[in-house]
Design a protein around this motif. Structure first.
Motif, mmCIF file in Angstrom:
data_model
loop_
_atom_site.group_PDB
_atom_site.id
_atom_site.type_symbol
_atom_site.label_atom_id
_atom_site.label_comp_id
_atom_site.label_asym_id
_atom_site.label_seq_id
_atom_site.Cartn_x
_atom_site.Cartn_y
_atom_site.Cartn_z
ATOM 1 N N SER A 179 0.816 -1.218 0.000
ATOM 2 C CA SER A 179 0.000 0.000 0.000
ATOM 3 C C SER A 179 0.848 1.268 0.000
ATOM 4 O O SER A 179 0.332 2.364 -0.179
ATOM 5 N N ARG A 180 2.174 1.115 0.195
ATOM 6 C CA ARG A 180 3.055 2.274 0.279
ATOM 7 C C ARG A 180 3.997 2.373 -0.930
ATOM 8 O O ARG A 180 4.940 3.148 -0.905
ATOM 9 N N SER A 205 2.967 2.823 -4.400
ATOM 10 C CA SER A 205 2.525 3.788 -5.419
ATOM 11 C C SER A 205 1.148 4.318 -5.061
ATOM 12 O O SER A 205 0.378 3.659 -4.350
ATOM 13 N N GLN A 206 0.824 5.522 -5.575
ATOM 14 C CA GLN A 206 -0.504 6.081 -5.389
ATOM 15 C C GLN A 206 -1.522 5.334 -6.250
ATOM 16 O O GLN A 206 -2.719 5.380 -5.984
ATOM 17 N N SER A 260 8.399 3.763 3.104
ATOM 18 C CA SER A 260 7.341 4.157 2.183
ATOM 19 C C SER A 260 7.948 4.854 0.976
ATOM 20 O O SER A 260 8.971 5.527 1.081
ATOM 21 N N LEU A 276 5.726 6.699 -0.869
ATOM 22 C CA LEU A 276 4.707 7.716 -1.105
ATOM 23 C C LEU A 276 5.160 9.061 -0.545
ATOM 24 O O LEU A 276 6.142 9.148 0.184
ATOM 25 N N GLY A 277 4.389 10.098 -0.864
ATOM 26 C CA GLY A 277 4.655 11.413 -0.300
ATOM 27 C C GLY A 277 4.233 11.457 1.165
ATOM 28 O O GLY A 277 3.490 10.593 1.639
ATOM 29 N N ALA A 314 0.408 11.598 1.726
ATOM 30 C CA ALA A 314 -0.246 10.323 1.455
ATOM 31 C C ALA A 314 -0.036 9.361 2.620
ATOM 32 O O ALA A 314 -0.951 8.643 3.018
ATOM 33 N N ASP A 315 1.157 9.375 3.190
ATOM 34 C CA ASP A 315 1.429 8.519 4.347
ATOM 35 C C ASP A 315 0.611 8.941 5.559
ATOM 36 O O ASP A 315 0.107 8.104 6.311
ATOM 37 N N TYR A 361 -8.679 13.593 1.980
ATOM 38 C CA TYR A 361 -7.917 12.927 0.935
ATOM 39 C C TYR A 361 -8.092 13.651 -0.400
ATOM 40 O O TYR A 361 -7.146 13.769 -1.179
ATOM 41 N N SER A 384 -5.068 15.046 -2.740
ATOM 42 C CA SER A 384 -4.818 14.559 -4.093
ATOM 43 C C SER A 384 -4.783 15.682 -5.122
ATOM 44 O O SER A 384 -4.193 15.540 -6.189
#
Length: 261
Positions: free
Chosen positions: A163-164, A166-167, A200, A202-203, A206-207, A255, A259
């Motif tokens: 889950s960590r 890619s978006q 992770s 991700l950014g 996002a985390d 969220y 995004s």
């Protein structure tokens, strides 16, 4: 007077072939070689390729190495270069002389030695020296169904959960990562007791969103468990689901703002 003649005793002819093969055997086996005690782990030696097989190459050295190839140390296929080697014959050839062969293993009981042409890995960081939030460069060491383990130069690899990565929605990690691929990860968890690292790709926002979602889901499970233990009527579950939906709607709004950035 008749002299009795004594027949000469037949002399045994020595086989030239056996003599030559014995001499060749002795020159190979009895050649003066240095004892294994003259080398240590990390020593640099030179040698010549005398045989190539699917799993590596045998390198003739000046040391008393035993085994199927006397005087020869093994250069495993994984130790020829940093990149993956599919065909050894494209990298080495019989009779080729090699320099700067690094000794990576010595078995004094079996008198066996393993060599490497790869540069030594830098000294590994201790787990205590890694901080949460730290961004590290690493290589994908292993891929599983639930995540990828990244070699970040620490004594343990960092696990990047599926889950960590890619978006985008990740169904097969192999579509996003490959073994040996260089990546950058941010450390999100350091567990000294379990001796584990979590990372992770991700950014930060996002985390943060995923962390908050995980906290909500954890509380949901705890409440559901406690309500089930109290034997609440089934009709009360509808109230519970409505409350959870309200919470999810609130986080969906957060969220959506993230995004757009």
């Amino acid at each position: 007077m008749i002299k009795q003649l004594h027949p000469k005793k037949p002399t045994k002819k020595k086989s030239k072939k056996s003599k030559k093969s014995k001499k060749r055997f002795q020159s190979k086996k009895d050649r003066i070689r240095k004892p294994l005690t003259d080398i240590t782990l990390g020593s640099k030696i030179s040698g010549k390729v005398v045989d190539i097989c699917p799993f590596g190459a045998f390198i003739e050295t000046e040391y008393a190495v035993k085994g199927s190839h006397y005087g020869c140390a093994l250069l495993h296929i994984s130790q020829i270069k940093d990149e993956k080697v599919e065909d050894i014959s494209k990298e080495l050839s019989v009779g080729q002389k090699l320099e700067d062969l690094r000794v990576v293993k010595i078995d004094h009981e079996k008198s066996e030695v393993a060599l490497s042409l790869r540069a030594p890995r830098p000294k590994r960081k201790s787990l205590s020296s890694v901080m949460e939030g730290e961004e590290l460069e690493g290589k994908v060491a292993r891929i599983t169904s639930y995540g990828a383990f990244i070699d970040v130069g620490c004594k343990v690899d960092a696990l990047v959960h599926i889950s960590r990565i890619s978006q985008e929605k990740v169904k097969d990690i192999n579509d996003f990562l490959k073994i040996g691929q260089e990546v950058e990860v941010r450390i999100i968890s350091v567990d000294g007791k379990k001796k584990t690292l979590a990372g992770s790709m991700l950014g930060k926002q996002a985390d943060q969103y995923l962390n908050r979602r995980r906290e909500i889901l954890t509380r949901q499970q705890q409440r559901q468990h406690s309500w089930a233990a109290a034997e609440f009527p089934k009709t009360d579950i509808g109230f519970f689901e409505d409350a959870i939906k309200d919470l999810e709607d609130a986080f969906q709004e957060d969220y959506g703002e993230w995004s757009k950035q």
